[in-house]
Design a protein around this motif. Structure first.
Motif, short mmCIF file in Angstrom:
data_model
loop_
_atom_site.label_atom_id
_atom_site.label_comp_id
_atom_site.label_asym_id
_atom_site.label_seq_id
_atom_site.Cartn_x
_atom_site.Cartn_y
_atom_site.Cartn_z
N CYS A 142 0.85 -1.14 -0.03
CA CYS A 142 -0.16 0.03 0.06
C CYS A 142 0.90 1.40 0.07
O CYS A 142 0.65 2.02 -0.74
CB CYS A 142 -0.95 -0.02 0.91
SG CYS A 142 -2.25 -1.17 1.16
N HIS A 143 1.93 1.24 0.85
CA HIS A 143 2.94 2.38 0.81
C HIS A 143 3.61 2.61 -0.52
O HIS A 143 3.60 3.72 -1.13
CB HIS A 143 3.74 2.24 1.98
CG HIS A 143 3.17 2.27 3.31
ND1 HIS A 143 3.77 1.96 4.36
CD2 HIS A 143 1.91 2.84 3.65
CE1 HIS A 143 3.01 2.15 5.58
NE2 HIS A 143 1.66 2.60 5.31
N HIS A 146 0.94 3.91 -2.85
CA HIS A 146 0.63 4.97 -2.63
C HIS A 146 1.63 6.18 -3.10
O HIS A 146 1.66 7.24 -3.65
CB HIS A 146 0.53 5.34 -1.21
CG HIS A 146 -0.05 6.81 -0.62
ND1 HIS A 146 0.79 7.86 -0.47
CD2 HIS A 146 -1.30 6.92 -0.35
CE1 HIS A 146 0.02 8.72 -0.23
NE2 HIS A 146 -0.99 8.39 0.17
N ASP A 150 1.46 9.05 -5.99
CA ASP A 150 2.00 10.31 -5.65
C ASP A 150 2.62 10.85 -6.90
O ASP A 150 2.57 12.04 -7.43
CB ASP A 150 3.06 10.53 -4.65
CG ASP A 150 2.15 10.77 -3.25
OD1 ASP A 150 1.13 11.42 -3.41
OD2 ASP A 150 2.57 10.47 -2.18
N ARG A 474 -6.07 10.06 -6.48
CA ARG A 474 -6.21 10.52 -4.99
C ARG A 474 -7.37 9.74 -4.26
O ARG A 474 -7.07 9.18 -3.14
CB ARG A 474 -6.74 12.06 -4.75
CG ARG A 474 -5.64 13.01 -5.24
CD ARG A 474 -6.04 14.43 -5.18
NE ARG A 474 -4.94 15.22 -5.48
CZ ARG A 474 -4.97 16.57 -6.02
NH1 ARG A 474 -6.31 17.07 -5.85
NH2 ARG A 474 -4.04 17.04 -6.05
N GLN A 477 -5.66 6.47 -3.57
CA GLN A 477 -4.71 6.68 -2.38
C GLN A 477 -5.39 6.78 -1.09
O GLN A 477 -4.86 6.14 -0.17
CB GLN A 477 -4.03 8.17 -2.47
CG GLN A 477 -2.91 8.31 -3.16
CD GLN A 477 -2.05 9.30 -3.39
OE1 GLN A 477 -2.49 10.50 -3.15
NE2 GLN A 477 -0.69 9.41 -3.61
N LYS A 478 -6.58 7.15 -1.00
CA LYS A 478 -7.53 7.28 0.10
C LYS A 478 -7.52 5.64 0.63
O LYS A 478 -7.42 5.41 1.95
CB LYS A 478 -8.55 8.28 0.03
CG LYS A 478 -9.63 8.15 1.26
CD LYS A 478 -10.64 9.15 1.18
CE LYS A 478 -11.43 9.24 2.27
NZ LYS A 478 -12.79 10.24 2.09
N LEU A 480 -5.89 3.12 -0.36
CA LEU A 480 -4.93 2.45 0.04
C LEU A 480 -4.42 2.97 1.51
O LEU A 480 -3.99 2.04 2.21
CB LEU A 480 -3.64 2.84 -0.77
CG LEU A 480 -3.65 2.27 -2.18
CD1 LEU A 480 -2.79 2.92 -3.07
CD2 LEU A 480 -3.53 0.81 -2.05
N GLN A 481 -4.72 4.19 1.78
CA GLN A 481 -4.25 4.65 3.28
C GLN A 481 -5.37 3.70 4.12
O GLN A 481 -4.86 3.61 5.23
CB GLN A 481 -4.58 6.02 3.17
CG GLN A 481 -3.79 6.79 2.75
CD GLN A 481 -3.74 8.27 2.92
OE1 GLN A 481 -4.81 8.96 3.07
NE2 GLN A 481 -2.94 9.28 2.47
#
Length: 535
Positions: A142-143, A146, A150, A474, A477-478, A480-481
């Motif tokens: 995930c990181h 992410h 980005d 985005r 990304q959310k 994944l966070q």
């Protein structure tokens, strides 16, 4: 007896078999264990409110030693049911004492506890570790993803800003800003020609040199009345006037009715991919296309299907003003044009007189020379023509000292002979500056935007697609966070569970070893070997 003689080493994987083979436990211990488990499940349905009991019942497995702890707690909670003989009348106490008795019979608790140890070491603890590693892997992925998103967002945002820079807009309200850019087209065209220090005015000497050169060296190729570089000449003398004024020989119109800017792209929902040739200045009720003095009219009621039985309404009256097209035998005598382009231009001028007798500039005639697409294209062609001429003249300048060139240039006017290499380079630089201005101000793109709403639609869609891509990334990304956060939380819970299980397994190992030593091996030290010692 030495210490080694008093120690019994038992490997964990052989512990159950060791107990059964030495008849410390019966072979039917599994059936007995199942019956005891059923009684435990029935007994836990009726338990007093106690924190320690809740903790024991919440553990992964209720073994014999947990049952002993429950008995000790029940001695406190059920002390009121104790009679004078030290016996308890509470059914709870009776049930759990029965469970303990069944466990101790034939040492079922020893072999069951040994099996729990084997299962924890071989399966439960590795499974928890595997789940923890899986959570760590998910979190790391995930990181990593992410970080990739980005970079993607940064790249798309960079492309979006570059596209905004190319279109000279901020990008906050794309459609509105594009409309404002189209509305600035007249000002940009005027900036190019109307000021005394404008770029076109700098071409005055260049045009004069070109005209003198052409008249001297190519005097027989055109009639004396023919005008070289008509658009450039007119722009230098009169500035960027209306097409009406240019066609009528300088007559200023009484009023100017500029075509309305109808931005259909703002609300269009058409699915037809065939784009009609919409030219600025055409009326929606009566579409008229004027090409070289020939007018083709089409009303909005006409069908897109070609009907070969109906003759198109073409005005051929203007052809009467083109003698060469009717009689090729006519020669140039100074009164008639001697080339088809000039004849067509004269026909266009004469044909236009029918619609501008009232002195009002309408439609395309109300636009300035640089705004009108046809005259703008002619202006660009003239620039390329004079640019090519200057480049060729600059190449010929290097052979100026030869006998042939000296002889040729001796008869040239003094104005032509005075032009040196630096002057030619200055002339070329002035022309290049006009092309640079046109490129920087994106006149060609502005013309396409003005004349085609679908072109603007495609531009707007390109901006929207980049915005949508950024928002989509985005959103990913959310997600994944959230996934990484849930994975970290799950990892933390699993680690706590693993620590409790390891602690319980180590404690159970000591208890089993002690029970075997005391009750089965005459207090000899029991050493349980194997992977359990590496926890």
């Amino acid at each position: 007896m030495t210490i080694d003689d008093s120690t019994i080493d038992i490997h964990l994987t052989k512990l159950v078999d060791w107990l059964v083979d030495r008849r410390h436990c019966s072979k039917d211990w599994n059936q007995r264990s199942v019956a005891i488990r059923a009684k435990i499940q029935q007994a836990i349905l009726d338990m007093p409110e106690h924190d320690e009991i809740k903790r024991l019942l919440g553990s992964s497995y209720l073994d014999y030693f947990c049952c002993l702890k429950i008995i000790e707690i029940l001695k406190e909670t059920e002390k009121e049911s104790k009679n004078m003989f030290g016996m308890y009348s509470s059914q709870r106490m009776k049930d759990w004492k029965t469970i303990i008795s069944n466990y101790e019979k034939n040492s079922v608790y020893l072999v069951e506890s040994s099996q729990i140890l084997q299962r924890n070491v071989a399966f439960e603890i590795p499974a928890l570790k595997k789940q923890i590693n899986k959570c760590q892997q998910i979190r790391d992925e995930c990181h990593s993803r992410h970080a990739e998103l980005d970079k993607t967002i940064h790249e798309i945002d960079k492309q979006y800003l570059q596209l905004c820079q190319e279109m000279s807009i901020k990008g906050d309200h794309v459609q509105k800003e594009l409309i404002q850019r189209i509305e600035l087209l007249p000002n940009i065209c005027n900036e190019l020609a109307n000021d005394e220090t404008s770029l076109i005015q700098l071409l005055k000497s260049t045009v004069e040199f070109y005209l003198e050169f052409m008249k001297h060296f190519h005097s027989t190729t055109k009639s004396s009345n023919e005008e070289y570089l008509p658009i450039l000449n007119y722009l230098i003398q009169y500035g960027n006037t209306t097409v009406y004024q240019w066609k009528t020989g300088g007559h200023i119109p009484v009023s100017i009715e500029r075509p309305a800017l109808n931005y259909k792209f703002a609300e269009t929902t058409e699915s037809n991919d065939v784009e009609s040739n919409l030219i600025l200045g055409l009326d929606d009720e009566d579409l008229t296309t004027s090409i070289q003095g020939i007018e083709v009219k089409q009303t909005v009621e006409q069908s897109d299907v070609i009907d070969f039985d109906i003759e198109p309404e073409i005005d051929w009256s203007a052809i009467d003003t083109v003698p060469e097209l009717l009689d090729p035998a006519l020669s140039s005598n100074g009164n008639n044009p001697n080339s088809i382009p000039d004849a067509l231009r004269e026909a266009a001028t004469n044909g236009a007189n029918h619609s501008i007798d009232d002195g009002i500039a309408r439609g395309n005639d109300a636009l300035t020379l640089l705004e009108n697409r046809q005259t703008y294209i002619s202006f660009i062609h003239e620039l390329h023509r004079i640019q090519s001429f200057l480049k060729q003249r600059l190449n010929e300048y290097h052979v100026n000292e030869t006998i042939l060139m000296t002889f040729i240039m001796q008869n040239a006017p003094s104005f032509i002979q005075k032009i040196n290499e630096n002057d030619l380079k200055t002339f070329l630089k002035n022309i290049d500056s006009i092309f640079t201005f046109i490129s920087q101000r994106q006149l060609d793109r502005l013309f396409s935007m003005r004349d085609s709403y679908k072109f603007v639609d495609r531009l707007i869609n390109s901006f929207q697609q980049k915005k949508i891509s950024i928002e989509r990334n985005r959103l990913q990304q959310k997600e994944l966070q959230e996934k990484a956060s849930n994975s970290s939380k799950e990892e933390q819970d699993l680690k706590e569970k693993l620590n409790l299980l390891i602690s319980y397994t180590k404690q159970l190992k000591e208890q089993v070893a002690k029970e075997i030593s005391v009750k089965k091996c005459q207090n000899r030290r029991i050493n349980i070997m194997g992977e359990i010692n590496t926890l």
